[in-house]
Design an enzyme around this catalytic site. Structure first.
Site, PDB file in Angstrom:
ATOM      1  N   CYS A  15      23.104  23.671  16.207  1.00 53.94           N
ATOM      2  CA  CYS A  15      22.160  23.499  17.310  1.00 53.94           C
ATOM      3  C   CYS A  15      21.436  24.811  17.573  1.00 53.94           C
ATOM      4  CB  CYS A  15      22.882  23.029  18.575  1.00 53.94           C
ATOM      5  SG  CYS A  15      24.068  24.249  19.219  1.00 53.94           S
ATOM      6  N   CYS A  18      23.374  27.985  18.124  1.00 52.94           N
ATOM      7  CA  CYS A  18      23.877  28.655  16.916  1.00 52.94           C
ATOM      8  C   CYS A  18      22.835  29.608  16.351  1.00 52.94           C
ATOM      9  CB  CYS A  18      24.238  27.626  15.846  1.00 52.94           C
ATOM     10  SG  CYS A  18      25.543  26.482  16.313  1.00 52.94           S
ATOM     11  N   CYS A  83      26.234  48.990 -26.546  1.00 52.96           N
ATOM     12  CA  CYS A  83      27.425  49.740 -26.158  1.00 52.96           C
ATOM     13  C   CYS A  83      27.722  49.531 -24.675  1.00 52.96           C
ATOM     14  CB  CYS A  83      27.248  51.232 -26.445  1.00 52.96           C
ATOM     15  SG  CYS A  83      25.911  51.976 -25.472  1.00 52.96           S
ATOM     16  N   CYS A  86      25.026  50.328 -22.146  1.00 47.81           N
ATOM     17  CA  CYS A  86      24.004  49.286 -21.947  1.00 47.81           C
ATOM     18  C   CYS A  86      24.440  48.305 -20.871  1.00 47.81           C
ATOM     19  CB  CYS A  86      23.744  48.535 -23.260  1.00 47.81           C
ATOM     20  SG  CYS A  86      23.117  49.551 -24.605  1.00 47.81           S
ATOM     21  N   ASP A 498     -19.263  34.354   9.394  1.00 50.13           N
ATOM     22  CA  ASP A 498     -20.071  35.219   8.545  1.00 50.13           C
ATOM     23  C   ASP A 498     -21.095  34.327   7.836  1.00 50.13           C
ATOM     24  OD1 ASP A 498     -20.805  37.546   6.965  1.00 50.13           O
ATOM     25  OD2 ASP A 498     -19.770  36.540   5.317  1.00 50.13           O
ATOM     26  N   ASP A 697     -15.513  35.899   4.123  1.00 46.33           N
ATOM     27  CA  ASP A 697     -15.031  35.877   2.748  1.00 46.33           C
ATOM     28  C   ASP A 697     -15.190  37.204   2.031  1.00 46.33           C
ATOM     29  OD1 ASP A 697     -17.816  35.893   2.395  1.00 46.33           O
ATOM     30  OD2 ASP A 697     -17.626  34.836   0.482  1.00 46.33           O
ATOM     31  N   ASP A 701     -15.787  41.878   5.727  1.00 45.28           N
ATOM     32  CA  ASP A 701     -15.317  41.039   6.830  1.00 45.28           C
ATOM     33  C   ASP A 701     -13.879  41.368   7.227  1.00 45.28           C
ATOM     34  OD1 ASP A 701     -17.706  39.541   6.886  1.00 45.28           O
ATOM     35  OD2 ASP A 701     -16.998  38.284   5.244  1.00 45.28           O
TER      36      ASP A 701
END
Length: 811
Positions: A15, A18, A83, A86, A498, A697, A701
Site C-alpha cells: 500500500c 509501504c 590467464c 584476465c 516558434d 524545434d 529555442d
C-alpha cells in the site's frame, strides 16, 4: 562528487504506506539527493553521491525495512581469456557496474555469473563493459533468463487464492445459511463443527495469510503501520475469538456455537483475489513499454569480409556496416552508405508516407525498409538509439511522481495509525456502552473498520493513472519526461509557438532574386550561395539548394561569421559579402533605400527578404518563403477551442510574421526577437501570472524551452531542443500540442476521480463499519475490489483517442 542515478525493483509493498516508508528510509541516507518510490511500478528511482553512500547501502536499507530488492541472474560464456589476470579484470569490471550485486568469473569453465538489480543494469551494458576490456560475453541462453516479477506474482496469488477458496467455501456455505431468508439451503452438519471450522480456517489464516503477518511484523519493527497491520489485526481478532468461543462452547456442552472463522477466512481469500486482479490490471498499465520493446529487432545482418552474417542486435557496434534487405526493419540508427529505398518511419514521426532515402541520409532503428536493399553504417547502438531513448523517457515518466501523489503519500503515511485508533475507540464504545460485556458484538465493527480502511486504493490512485496516461501518450507520439510534467501541462494558459519549423515546414525555398547590376546577376547569386553555405540556418540552406539545382559551382569562402538574428558576413573570392536584415546593413552604414519598396511587397506576401551587400555597397536582395504546415491552422483552432491564448514568436521581421500568422489564425505575434531574447519574452508572460508552454524545434529555442513552465520540442527538431524540453512531440504536427494538453487534462481528471473514490470509500466505509452496519466479510470484499476499481478506471486512459483523422479535421 560521483553522482549516480539508479533504478531497481522492490517486492513486498502492499500500500501507499509501504512506498512512503521505503522512500523516507532511503532519503535519510547520506548522499541521497532524490528518491521516488512508485507503488504501481514497484520501482525506486534514486539519485545519490556514491562517495557518501553506495548502491549496496541503499538496497540494504530497503531490505532492513522489510522489503525485497529483486535480484536477477545472468549466465554468460566468456571469450578471449588466457590467464587468471584476465578473469580478475573482467570480474572487477562487472562488479564496478552500478546495479551489479555480485559477479563471478570462472577461468577454467570460461563462464561468468552475474547477479544484478532488476531495472538497474542490463545484460547489454555488461557486454559493452567487458567488450571495452577486449573480451566477449555471450549469454548462454538467448531466451531471457529474467523472471517476470509481475507474472510470478500473478501465479503466486492465483495459487494462494485457489488454495484458500477451496478451504473457505465450506465456511462461507455455513455462513450463508445463518440468515433467515437462506435457512432453506441444505448444509452438512459437520461444517458447523468448531473443530472442522478450525481445521479449515487455520491454513487460510497462517499459510495464505502469512504474507500479512510477515508484512505487519516488518512494518511494526520499523515503527510504522501499513495495510498488512490492519488485515492481520482484523482477521486475527476474528480467528482467535472464535477459538475462545469454541472452547467455551465445549465446556458448556453447546454443539453448534456461533463462530467467526468464516469471517477471517473469507476476508483473507477475498483480499488475495483482489491482489490477483490488481496484479493483472497493473500489468496492463505497462503495455506501452511492451509495445515499444516489441518494435525492436532481435538480430542484424553485419557485413564481414564482404559476406553477410547474422548476429544478435546486442553485438552490433558503432561503425559496423549492416545490410538491410527489402521488408526488413532497420536494426539501429545510422547512415546509408550504399543503395536507396523508401523507409516507413511512421512509428517515430507519425508520417504515414514512406520517405525516400539515399546515400548520406540518416535512418532510425526499428523503422521499416520498404523496397530497396540498403547498406548502412551504425552510428548509435544499444541505449543510444532513438527507440531506446523513447523507451527510457516513458519508463522515467511512469516511475516518477506527480506533485499530487506526494500529498497522497503523506496522507497514507498517517492513515493507518489513525484507523487503528478509530477501531480501538469503536471497540470500547460497543463493549462498554452499546452492548455492555458482549465481546463478539464489539469485535464485529472493529474488524470491519480495520479491514475496510486499508489505503490500497489511495496508494494506487495516482501512479496507475500516470502509468496509463504517459504510456498512451507515448503511443500517440507524446513523450512526457516525468509525471510532474504530465500533471503541470493541464494548467497551461498560454502557448507560445516558434515560427520556422513549428508553424511552418522549416523547408523554405528561394522565390525571388534581384540584382542592382553592380555585379552580374548569376555571379551575385553564386557569391551569396557560397557565403550562405557555411550557415546552418534553414533560409541559408534554401539559397544553397537553389544554386545547387542550377549546377553552379560554389566559390572559395573564408572568414565566415554568423550574426544571430541578423544575418551573415563572409569573404568570398576576396569580396566581403553581407546578407541579412535592414538592421545589419544599417549597422554597417550601407545605404539601401531603393530596396525598401520591393522588400515591403515581398514581406506582405509572407516572404522573408534579405538584403545583399558586397564590399560595403548595396548589391541586391533575395527572398525566401517558408510554407505553412497543412495542419497548423486546424491545430491552432483546436488550441483556441481549449481556451488557450496562442502567440507566435519569431526572429523574422514583423510584416513576414504577420502574414504567416494571418494564414493560420494567430492574432498575437512577437517578431524580430533575437535568440537570447526569446526566453525574456517567456519570463515576461510568466510575470503577468500566466502558465506558459513554449513550442519550438531549433537550437535557438532551447533557452526559451527551459524557462517555460512546460517546454515542448518538435521531435523532428534538434537534439538540444529536445533535451531542454519537458515534452517531446515526435510528430511534426502542431495538433500534438493540443493532444498533449488534452492528454494531461484527461489524466488529471482520472487521478482526481481515483482519489475521490478512494477518499469517499474510506470516509463512508469507516463510519458505516463503526455503526455495525457492515459485515466483516463484506468489508473485506469491498477493500479488495476498491484497489481493482481504481486500476481499472486508470486503464480507461489507454483507450483515449485524441488525434482526429484527416476527414474529421477537414470538416
Amino acid at each position: 562528487m560521483a553522482k549516480v542515478e539508479i533504478t531497481f525493483s522492490i517486492g513486498g509493498m502492499t500500500c501507499a504506506a509501504c512506498s512512503a516508508r521505503v522512500e523516507k528510509g532511503i532519503r535519510r541516507l547520506d548522499g541521497v539527493q532524490e528518491v521516488n518510490v512508485n507503488l504501481a511500478t514497484e520501482r525506486a528511482n534514486v539519485t545519490l553521491d556514491t562517495v557518501e553512500t553506495s548502491v549496496k547501502q541503499v538496497t540494504d536499507k530497503v531490505e532492513k525495512l522489510g522489503y525485497e530488492v529483486r535480484v536477477l541472474k545472468a549466465d554468460f560464456h566468456v571469450t578471449g581469456m588466457t590467464c587468471a589476470a584476465c578473469s580478475s579484470r573482467i570480474e572487477k569490471k562487472l562488479n564496478r557496474l552500478h546495479g551489479v550485486q555480485q559477479a563471478t568469473v570462472n577461468l577454467a569453465l570460461e563462464t561468468a555469473t552475474v547477479k544484478y538489480l532488476d531495472g538497474a543494469v542490463t545484460t547489454s551494458e555488461m557486454k559493452k563493459a567487458v567488450d571495452k576490456l577486449g573480451f566477449g560475453l555471450e549469454e548462454k541462453n538467448e531466451e531471457t533468463t529474467q523472471i517476470d516479477a509481475k507474472q510470478k506474482e500473478m501465479e503466486t496469488q492465483l495459487g494462494k487464492f485457489l488454495f484458500a477458496a477451496i478451504l473457505t467455501l465450506p465456511l462461507f456455505w455455513s455462513m450463508v445459511t445463518h440468515f433467515e431468508f437462506t435457512s432453506f439451503i441444505w448444509m452438512p452438519e459437520m461444517f458447523m463443527n468448531p473443530w472442522v471450522q478450525l481445521a479449515l480456517a487455520t491454513p487460510v489464516q497462517f499459510v495464505v495469510g502469512a504474507q500479512f503477518y510477515v508484512g505487519a511484523f516488518k512494518a511494526l519493527r520499523n515503527k510504522s503501520a501499513n495495510m498488512d497491520v490492519l488485515v492481520a489485526l482484523g482477521t486475527s481478532a476474528a480467528y482467535f475469538y472464535s477459538i475462545y468461543l469454541g472452547i467455551e462452547a465445549m465446556e458448556q456442552g453447546i454443539v453448534m456455537p456461533d463462530l467467526y472463522f468464516e469471517t477471517s477466512a473469507v476476508i483473507i481469500t477475498l483480499i488475495v483475489l483482489g491482489k490477483l486482479f490488481e496484479a493483472r490490471a497493473k500489468g496492463k498499465t505497462s503495455q506501452a513499454i511492451q509495445k515499444l520493446l516489441g518494435l525492436q529487432v532481435k538480430t542484424a545482418t553485419i557485413i564481414r569480409n564482404g559476406e553477410p552474417i547474422t548476429i544478435a542486435l546486442s553485438d552490433v557496434k558503432v561503425g559496423d556496416h549492416l545490410l538491410v534487405r527489402p521488408g526488413e526493419k532497420i536494426p539501429v540508427d545510422g547512415n546509408i552508405i550504399e543503395g536507396h529505398s523508401a523507409v516507413d518511419e511512421s512509428m517515430i514521426t507519425g508520417e504515414s508516407i514512406p520517405i525516400d532515402k539515399q546515400i548520406g541520409d540518416e535512418v532510425i532503428g526499428s523503422t521499416m525498409n520498404k523496397n530497396g536493399s540498403l547498406t548502412m553504417e551504425a552510428t548509435k547502438v544499444g541505449k543510444d538509439t532513438a527507440l531506446s531513448q523513447i523507451i527510457k523517457i516513458v519508463e522515467n515518466a511512469q516511475g516518477s511522481k506527480a506533485n499530487i501523489q506526494r500529498m497522497t503519500d503523506k496522507v497514507s503515511g498517517i492513515f493507518v495509525p489513525v484507523v487503528v485508533v478509530i477501531a480501538v475507540v469503536s471497540f470500547f464504545v460497543w463493549y462498554f456502552l452499546i452492548t455492555p460485556g458482549n465481546l463478539g458484538a464489539a469485535l464485529i465493527p472493529t474488524i470491519s473498520i480495520l479491514v475496510i480502511a486499508c489505503p490500497c486504493a489511495l496508494g494506487l490512485a495516482t501512479p496507475t493513472s500516470i502509468m496509463a496516461g504517459s504510456g498512451r501518450a507515448a503511443e500517440l507520439g507524446l513523450l512526457f519526461k516525468g509525471g510532474e510534467h504530465l500533471e503541470n501541462t493541464q494548467s497551461i494558459q498560454t502557448v507560445v509557438l516558434d515560427k520556422t519549423g513549428t508553424v511552418t515546414k522549416g523547408e523554405p525555398m528561394l522565390t525571388d532574386f534581384h540584382s542592382e547590376g553592380i555585379i552580374e546577376k548569376g555571379d551575385l547569386l553564386q557569391m551569396v550561395a557560397s557565403a550562405e553555405s557555411k550557415s546552418e540556418h534553414p533560409l541559408a540552406q534554401a539559397i544553397v539548394q537553389y544554386v545547387n539545382g542550377l549546377k553552379l559551382e560554389l566559390l572559395e569562402t573564408s572568414h565566415f561569421e554568423a550574426i544571430p538574428g541578423h544575418g551573415i558576413r563572409a569573404l568570398v573570392n576576396g569580396f566581403t559579402v553581407i546578407v541579412g536584415t535592414r538592421k545589419l546593413l544599417e549597422d554597417e552604414n550601407i545605404v539601401f533605400e531603393k530596396a525598401n519598396k520591393t522588400m515591403l511587397e515581398l514581406e506582405n506576401e509572407g516572404k522573408t527578404a534579405m538584403l545583399i551587400a558586397v564590399d560595403g555597397q548595396y548589391a541586391g536582395l533575395v527572398a525566401v518563403a517558408d510554407t505553412v504546415k497543412d495542419t497548423s491552422k486546424q491545430a491552432i483552432t483546436r488550441l483556441k477551442e481549449l481556451g488557450l491564448e496562442v502567440i507566435m514568436l519569431t526572429g523574422d521581421n514583423s510584416r513576414t510574421a504577420e502574414a504567416i500568422a494571418k494564414q493560420v489564425g494567430i492574432e498575437n505575434v512577437v517578431a524580430q526577437v533575437l535568440p537570447h531574447e526569446k526566453s525574456a519574452v517567456i519570463e515576461r508572460l510568466q510575470k503577468e501570472g500566466k502558465k506558459v508552454a513554449m513550442v519550438g524545434d531549433g537550437l535557438n529555442d532551447a533557452p526559451a524551452l527551459a524557462v517555460a513552465d512546460i517546454g515542448m520540442a518538435i521531435g523532428t527538431g534538434t537534439d538540444v531542443a529536445i533535451e531542454a524540453a519537458d515534452i517531446t512531440l515526435m510528430r511534426g504536427d502542431l495538433n500534438s500540442v493540443a493532444d498533449a494538453i488534452i492528454m494531461s487534462r484527461k489524466t488529471m481528471v482520472n487521478i482526481k476521480q481515483n482519489l475521490f473514490f478512494a477518499f469517499v470509500y474510506n470516509s463512508l466505509g469507516i463510519p458505516i463499519a463503526a455503526a455495525g452496519l457492515l459485515a466483516p466479510w463484506v468489508a473485506g470484499a469491498a477493500m479488495a475490489f476498491s484497489s481493482v476499481s481504481v486500476v481499472l478506471n486508470a486503464l480507461r486512459l489507454q483507450k483515449t483517442k485524441l488525434v482526429q483523422n484527416e476527414m474529421e479535421r477537414s470538416r
